[in-house]
Design a protein around this motif. Structure first.
Motif, short mmCIF file in Angstrom:
data_model
loop_
_atom_site.label_atom_id
_atom_site.label_comp_id
_atom_site.label_asym_id
_atom_site.label_seq_id
_atom_site.Cartn_x
_atom_site.Cartn_y
_atom_site.Cartn_z
N LEU A 146 0.67 -1.06 0.76
CA LEU A 146 0.03 -0.15 -0.17
C LEU A 146 0.61 1.31 0.06
CD1 LEU A 146 -2.78 -0.94 2.89
CD2 LEU A 146 -2.93 -0.96 -0.07
N ARG A 147 1.91 1.04 0.19
CA ARG A 147 3.21 2.61 0.20
C ARG A 147 3.42 2.98 -1.21
NH1 ARG A 147 8.56 3.34 -0.84
NH2 ARG A 147 8.88 1.24 -0.67
N LEU A 148 3.68 1.82 -1.63
CA LEU A 148 3.93 1.88 -3.14
C LEU A 148 2.88 1.84 -4.71
CD1 LEU A 148 6.65 -0.70 -3.31
CD2 LEU A 148 7.21 1.90 -4.27
N TYR A 149 1.45 1.36 -3.89
CA TYR A 149 0.34 1.32 -4.50
C TYR A 149 -1.16 1.48 -3.41
CZ TYR A 149 3.51 -2.00 -7.64
OH TYR A 149 4.53 -1.80 -8.02
N PRO A 150 -1.27 2.93 -3.36
CA PRO A 150 -2.04 3.13 -1.98
C PRO A 150 -3.60 3.21 -2.90
CG PRO A 150 -1.26 5.24 -2.98
CD PRO A 150 -0.24 4.12 -3.42
N SER A 151 -4.67 1.86 -2.71
CA SER A 151 -5.25 1.69 -3.31
C SER A 151 -6.32 2.89 -4.08
CB SER A 151 -6.52 0.79 -2.83
OG SER A 151 -5.87 0.00 -2.24
N PHE A 190 3.05 9.37 -4.42
CA PHE A 190 3.96 10.04 -4.63
C PHE A 190 4.73 10.19 -3.21
CE2 PHE A 190 1.53 12.02 -8.37
CZ PHE A 190 2.04 10.91 -9.53
N MET A 191 3.57 9.96 -2.28
CA MET A 191 4.68 10.61 -0.82
C MET A 191 5.09 9.27 -0.38
SD MET A 191 1.36 12.66 1.19
CE MET A 191 2.03 12.65 2.87
N GLY A 192 4.43 8.16 -0.78
CA GLY A 192 4.96 7.06 -0.44
C GLY A 192 6.30 5.59 -1.52
N ARG A 193 6.40 7.46 -2.48
CA ARG A 193 8.10 7.16 -3.04
C ARG A 193 9.32 7.95 -3.32
NH1 ARG A 193 6.48 3.56 -8.18
NH2 ARG A 193 4.24 2.28 -7.60
N ASP A 194 8.49 8.63 -1.87
CA ASP A 194 9.64 9.99 -1.86
C ASP A 194 11.02 9.64 -1.24
OD1 ASP A 194 10.70 12.64 -1.27
OD2 ASP A 194 8.93 13.78 -1.09
N PRO A 195 12.33 9.72 -1.66
CA PRO A 195 13.00 9.66 -1.08
C PRO A 195 13.18 10.63 0.25
CG PRO A 195 13.67 10.42 -2.99
CD PRO A 195 12.08 10.29 -2.78
N PRO A 214 -2.58 5.58 3.25
CA PRO A 214 -3.33 4.81 2.83
C PRO A 214 -4.87 4.19 2.49
CG PRO A 214 -1.57 2.80 4.13
CD PRO A 214 -1.18 4.32 4.48
N PHE A 215 -4.43 4.82 4.47
CA PHE A 215 -6.13 4.96 4.51
C PHE A 215 -6.75 6.47 5.53
CE2 PHE A 215 -4.79 0.54 5.52
CZ PHE A 215 -5.91 0.15 4.65
N SER A 216 -5.82 7.36 4.27
CA SER A 216 -6.81 8.84 4.57
C SER A 216 -5.79 8.23 6.33
CB SER A 216 -8.20 9.26 4.72
OG SER A 216 -7.44 10.88 5.00
N ALA A 217 -6.16 9.95 6.91
CA ALA A 217 -6.05 10.12 8.07
C ALA A 217 -6.85 11.12 8.86
CB ALA A 217 -5.39 10.50 8.32
N GLY A 218 -6.41 11.16 10.16
CA GLY A 218 -7.78 12.44 10.82
C GLY A 218 -8.89 12.43 11.12
N PRO A 219 -10.13 12.59 11.32
CA PRO A 219 -11.48 12.46 11.46
C PRO A 219 -11.92 11.52 10.00
CG PRO A 219 -10.89 14.98 12.00
CD PRO A 219 -9.69 14.24 10.97
N ARG A 220 -11.55 12.12 8.63
CA ARG A 220 -12.03 11.48 7.67
C ARG A 220 -11.55 10.07 7.75
NH1 ARG A 220 -16.81 14.21 4.13
NH2 ARG A 220 -17.27 12.35 4.06
#
Length: 505
Positions: free
Chosen positions: A370-375, A406-411, A441-447
């Motif tokens: 999911l880091r490389l391929y977030p649904s 792109f965040m998951g693939r950021d060096p 990958p599952f978003s974050a925070g209240p939503r």
């Protein structure tokens, strides 16, 4: 002469209107910065006549040019694109920014104002109602559905394993996920894996396709153009089937509950569910808001939301996970060994929720996938009033789009980001803990995604069953084709997920 005066007044009036409407947006957008645009059309030319894959590449190029937070103008629509973890945290963690962006309007014809698309007070109310549905005791009952549908999936794969030929697994996973979510949501089997030509299954495919078209086709974004296209007629036809099916299930189950009298949905003797399983629909039928039952429309919107969110997202995750297992036999073997240590080598034995939770290494593999391929490759929020987020002033009416792909693939966020290394998520050096908003990958925070535990259990159940029965292999010739993606509401592979299977001895 009179016509000239009228025309001049009209032009001046239009100019004043546009200045008032867009002055703040233009001023603050200029401070944020972004790629060069043109009057009226902004940056739209960069995305016109693009295939879905080309559209994704165009976004990638702009991110490389413009950094981690920049503005885009698509005609009069202002978008702020974000891959900065701190900005993402400021946006997603605030209860102030819960309104979904305009892109979610394309789903509303199907889902209405369900949990995914609603905002403000309605979202808070329904989130509170639905949250107990994903309590672990309820989730444990869904596991039986996961297992039963996984068995059908294994049977569907058998001819592929016997032939040894390469095939695209993505469509098969889609049908399995649809079976799982429909039975979990409505307590009704649609038998998608065995009957992919049913009207309901075809309608789900059709409406999903139309939503995706509107995501990347610049002209289809505008209702007045979309309504004149053939897509609008196709959408109406699909919605008639989808809404009709869900409505009929709701009415049938409401009548059955009424016949049951005072029995509750969780009564072991209740005949509403399948054996003791409780469908998501049953809980909604029992729910109230300030003492009143939910209407059929409110229930339909939530059930349809569950179906939409629950089949496409898990399809993407499972398919990319199988792709990675085929590329990394060492990871696959380690995951298989763990599964055998928990359940034994019986190919058909069901796993309960406790056993699924013991598959800790498989969970690392899922997280790395999911880091490389977030649904869900992006999350959008609409800013209702001019606000500051991490020092940046965002004008009212702007859509802020966070792009976890792109965040998951950021060096800067992950060392050797393109290397597939599940261990980066282990307890000692968890990538989630460094800055949790780098990995969302599952978003974050209240939503955040309310169904993430459901999804994780479903993925584990299906993958564990696949690995007990088959060895997942790369396609003939290996994975020679360069990775290519279609990124709309869901991340999809442009060329499918080609794999081969070999039956375990």
């Amino acid at each position: 002469m009179l016509l000239a005066v009228v025309a001049l007044v009209w032009i001046v009036g239009l100019g004043i209107y546009l200045h008032r409407k867009f002055a703040d947006a233009l001023y603050y957008a200029a401070k944020i910065g972004g790629p060069k645009g043109y009057p009226l059309i902004g940056n739209a030319l960069r995305f016109v006549n693009k295939t879905p894959a080309d559209f994704f590449l165009a976004i990638s190029d702009v991110i490389k040019e413009s950094g981690k937070c920049f503005r885009l103008w698509l005609g009069p629509d202002l978008l702020i694109i974000v891959t900065d973890a701190k900005v993402a945290e400021g946006l997603l963690n605030s209860p102030k920014f819960i309104e979904k962006s305009a892109e979610y309007d394309y789903i509303r014809p199907w889902l209405g104002e369900g949990l995914l698309t609603s905002g403000d007070k309605k979202w808070f109310t329904f989130r509170k109602i639905i949250t107990p549905t994903f309590h672990f005791k309820i989730l444990d009952e869904f596991v039986e559905i996961f297992d039963q549908q996984s068995n059908i999936f294994i049977d569907q794969l058998k001819p592929k394993a016997e032939s040894g030929e390469s095939f695209d697994v993505f469509p098969m996973v889609t049908l399995c996920a649809l079976d799982v979510i429909c039975e979990s949501a409505m307590g009704t089997k649609v038998n998608a894996q065995k009957n992919s030509d049913s009207d309901y299954v075809k309608a789900v495919k059709e409406i999903s396709f139309i939503i995706h078209v509107r995501m990347y086709d610049v002209f289809s974004r505008y209702n007045f153009l979309f309504n004149m296209s053939s897509y609008r007629r196709r959408q109406d036809k699909a919605l008639k089937i989808l809404h009709g099916f869900t409505n009929s299930v709701i009415q049938s189950r409401r009548a059955t509950i009424a016949q049951q009298g005072n029995k509750k949905a969780d009564d072991p003797d209740n005949e509403v569910g399948v054996r003791k399983k409780i469908a998501f629909l049953d809980m909604l039928l029992q729910a109230t808001i300030d003492g009143r039952p939910l209407t059929d429309l409110e229930i339909r919107q939530e059930v349809d939301t569950f179906v939409f969110e629950g089949h496409d997202t898990t399809t993407s995750a499972i398919s990319f996970l199988l792709y990675r297992l085929s590329k990394h036999p060492d990871v696959q073997q380690k995951a298989y060994d763990e599964i055998v240590s928990v359940i034994g080598d019986d190919r058909r034995s069901p796993m309960n929720l406790t056993q699924l939770n013991e598959l800790r290494y498989l969970e690392l593999v899922i997280k790395e996938t999911l880091r490389l391929y977030p649904s869900v490759p992006f999350f959008g929020r609409k800013i209702l009033e001019t606000s500051k987020i991490e020092g940046r002033t965002i004008p009212a009416g702007t859509s802020v789009v966070v792009v976890p792909f792109f965040m998951g693939r950021d060096p800067e966020y992950f060392d050797d980001p393109l290397e597939f290394r599940p261990e980066r998520f282990d307890v000692e050096s968890s990538a989630e803990k460094t800055n949790p908003y780098r990995y969302i990958p599952f978003s974050a925070g209240p939503r955040n995604c309310i169904g993430q535990k459901f999804a994780m259990a479903e993925i584990k159940s299906l993958i564990s069953k696949v690995l007990r029965n088959y060895v997942v292999l790369p396609p003939e010739g290996g994975h020679s084709q360069e990775e290519s993606f279609i990124a709309e509401m869901i991340l999809r592979p442009t060329y499918g997920i080609p794999i081969r299977l070999r039956e375990r001895k």
